[in-house]
Design a protein around this motif. Structure first.
Motif, PDB file in Angstrom:
ATOM      1  N   GLY A  34      -0.352  -3.922   7.248  1.00  0.00           N
ATOM      2  CA  GLY A  34       0.090  -2.547   7.053  1.00  0.00           C
ATOM      3  C   GLY A  34       1.287  -2.441   6.129  1.00  0.00           C
ATOM      4  O   GLY A  34       2.152  -1.589   6.306  1.00  0.00           O
ATOM      5  N   HIS A  36       3.818  -1.514   3.322  1.00  0.00           N
ATOM      6  CA  HIS A  36       4.060  -0.160   2.815  1.00  0.00           C
ATOM      7  C   HIS A  36       3.527   0.076   1.408  1.00  0.00           C
ATOM      8  O   HIS A  36       3.234   1.204   1.040  1.00  0.00           O
ATOM      9  CB  HIS A  36       5.551   0.180   2.878  1.00  0.00           C
ATOM     10  CG  HIS A  36       6.396  -0.640   1.943  1.00  0.00           C
ATOM     11  ND1 HIS A  36       6.641  -0.253   0.658  1.00  0.00           N
ATOM     12  CD2 HIS A  36       7.037  -1.821   2.132  1.00  0.00           C
ATOM     13  CE1 HIS A  36       7.398  -1.176   0.069  1.00  0.00           C
ATOM     14  NE2 HIS A  36       7.655  -2.128   0.951  1.00  0.00           N
ATOM     15  N   MET A  39      -0.209   0.887   2.291  1.00  0.00           N
ATOM     16  CA  MET A  39      -0.501   1.909   3.290  1.00  0.00           C
ATOM     17  C   MET A  39       0.503   3.064   3.283  1.00  0.00           C
ATOM     18  O   MET A  39       0.479   3.904   4.162  1.00  0.00           O
ATOM     19  CB  MET A  39      -0.510   1.282   4.694  1.00  0.00           C
ATOM     20  CG  MET A  39      -1.454   0.108   4.849  1.00  0.00           C
ATOM     21  SD  MET A  39      -3.167   0.563   4.695  1.00  0.00           S
ATOM     22  CE  MET A  39      -3.376   1.534   6.150  1.00  0.00           C
ATOM     23  N   SER A  41       1.142   5.630   0.985  1.00  0.00           N
ATOM     24  CA  SER A  41       0.861   6.916   0.341  1.00  0.00           C
ATOM     25  C   SER A  41      -0.109   7.747   1.185  1.00  0.00           C
ATOM     26  O   SER A  41      -0.791   7.232   2.063  1.00  0.00           O
ATOM     27  CB  SER A  41       0.251   6.664  -1.041  1.00  0.00           C
ATOM     28  OG  SER A  41      -0.131   7.871  -1.642  1.00  0.00           O
ATOM     29  N   THR A  42      -0.166   9.016   0.891  1.00  0.00           N
ATOM     30  CA  THR A  42      -1.095   9.892   1.615  1.00  0.00           C
ATOM     31  C   THR A  42      -2.539   9.668   1.173  1.00  0.00           C
ATOM     32  O   THR A  42      -3.463  10.024   1.898  1.00  0.00           O
ATOM     33  CB  THR A  42      -0.734  11.374   1.379  1.00  0.00           C
ATOM     34  OG1 THR A  42      -0.753  11.640  -0.029  1.00  0.00           O
ATOM     35  CG2 THR A  42       0.628  11.686   1.955  1.00  0.00           C
ATOM     36  N   GLU A  43      -2.748   9.083  -0.008  1.00  0.00           N
ATOM     37  CA  GLU A  43      -4.101   8.820  -0.505  1.00  0.00           C
ATOM     38  C   GLU A  43      -4.628   7.452  -0.095  1.00  0.00           C
ATOM     39  O   GLU A  43      -5.770   7.121  -0.394  1.00  0.00           O
ATOM     40  CB  GLU A  43      -4.118   8.948  -2.021  1.00  0.00           C
ATOM     41  CG  GLU A  43      -3.782  10.345  -2.508  1.00  0.00           C
ATOM     42  CD  GLU A  43      -3.725  10.418  -4.017  1.00  0.00           C
ATOM     43  OE1 GLU A  43      -4.014   9.426  -4.690  1.00  0.00           O
ATOM     44  OE2 GLU A  43      -3.378  11.496  -4.516  1.00  0.00           O
ATOM     45  N   ASP A  44      -3.823   6.644   0.560  1.00  0.00           N
ATOM     46  CA  ASP A  44      -4.240   5.312   0.979  1.00  0.00           C
ATOM     47  C   ASP A  44      -5.101   5.404   2.229  1.00  0.00           C
ATOM     48  O   ASP A  44      -5.057   6.394   2.966  1.00  0.00           O
ATOM     49  CB  ASP A  44      -3.011   4.441   1.243  1.00  0.00           C
ATOM     50  CG  ASP A  44      -2.281   4.100  -0.048  1.00  0.00           C
ATOM     51  OD1 ASP A  44      -2.934   4.042  -1.092  1.00  0.00           O
ATOM     52  OD2 ASP A  44      -1.065   3.896   0.008  1.00  0.00           O
ATOM     53  N   PRO A  45      -5.888   4.367   2.516  1.00  0.00           N
ATOM     54  CA  PRO A  45      -6.743   4.403   3.712  1.00  0.00           C
ATOM     55  C   PRO A  45      -5.911   4.435   5.000  1.00  0.00           C
ATOM     56  O   PRO A  45      -4.790   3.941   5.047  1.00  0.00           O
ATOM     57  CB  PRO A  45      -7.558   3.116   3.612  1.00  0.00           C
ATOM     58  CG  PRO A  45      -6.798   2.238   2.691  1.00  0.00           C
ATOM     59  CD  PRO A  45      -6.052   3.131   1.765  1.00  0.00           C
ATOM     60  N   LYS A  46      -6.493   5.038   6.036  1.00  0.00           N
ATOM     61  CA  LYS A  46      -5.787   5.157   7.312  1.00  0.00           C
ATOM     62  C   LYS A  46      -5.854   3.874   8.136  1.00  0.00           C
ATOM     63  O   LYS A  46      -4.926   3.529   8.841  1.00  0.00           O
ATOM     64  CB  LYS A  46      -6.372   6.311   8.130  1.00  0.00           C
ATOM     65  CG  LYS A  46      -6.325   7.643   7.409  1.00  0.00           C
ATOM     66  CD  LYS A  46      -4.907   8.096   7.198  1.00  0.00           C
ATOM     67  CE  LYS A  46      -4.901   9.444   6.497  1.00  0.00           C
ATOM     68  NZ  LYS A  46      -3.920   9.546   5.468  1.00  0.00           N
ATOM     69  N   ASP A  47      -6.989   3.172   8.066  1.00  0.00           N
ATOM     70  CA  ASP A  47      -7.181   1.967   8.873  1.00  0.00           C
ATOM     71  C   ASP A  47      -7.150   0.737   7.967  1.00  0.00           C
ATOM     72  O   ASP A  47      -8.150   0.382   7.346  1.00  0.00           O
ATOM     73  CB  ASP A  47      -8.503   2.044   9.626  1.00  0.00           C
ATOM     74  CG  ASP A  47      -8.674   0.938  10.648  1.00  0.00           C
ATOM     75  OD1 ASP A  47      -7.706   0.181  10.865  1.00  0.00           O
ATOM     76  OD2 ASP A  47      -9.756   0.838  11.233  1.00  0.00           O
TER      77      ASP A  47
END
Length: 88
Positions: A34, A36, A39, A41-47
């Motif tokens: 995870g 930074h 992971m 940015s708001t456009e990066d995948p959640k999982d």
């Protein structure tokens, strides 16, 4: 046993496979932890774990390519040592 690909292709595949394994392993470990940069940015995948699993799947594919190409390079080296005449 005769090689299926040329010596140039075998050695090129070895170099590309090693490079891909190193780079993809670094990217996969960053997604798994995870980090930074992967992971944040708001456009990066959640999982990140699922993305890391996909990336490590690609690492396994490149490892299989590496084994195949290494065996082809070994066959070329063994064929060269035995003194066979190559007709080109």
């Amino acid at each position: 046993m005769k090689p299926l690909v040329s010596a140039f292709n075998a050695y090129t595949c070895i170099v590309i496979s090693v490079f891909a394994i190193v780079i993809l392993s670094a990217i996969g470990s960053m997604f798994a932890s995870g980090h930074h940069t992967m992971m944040g940015s708001t456009e990066d995948p959640k999982d990140g774990g699922k993305v890391a699993a996909a990336v490590f799947g690609a690492v396994i594919v490149y490892a299989i390519f590496l084994l195949f190409c290494s065996s082809q390079a070994f066959l070329h080296a063994r064929q060269h040592r035995s003194g066979e005449i190559a007709l080109r």
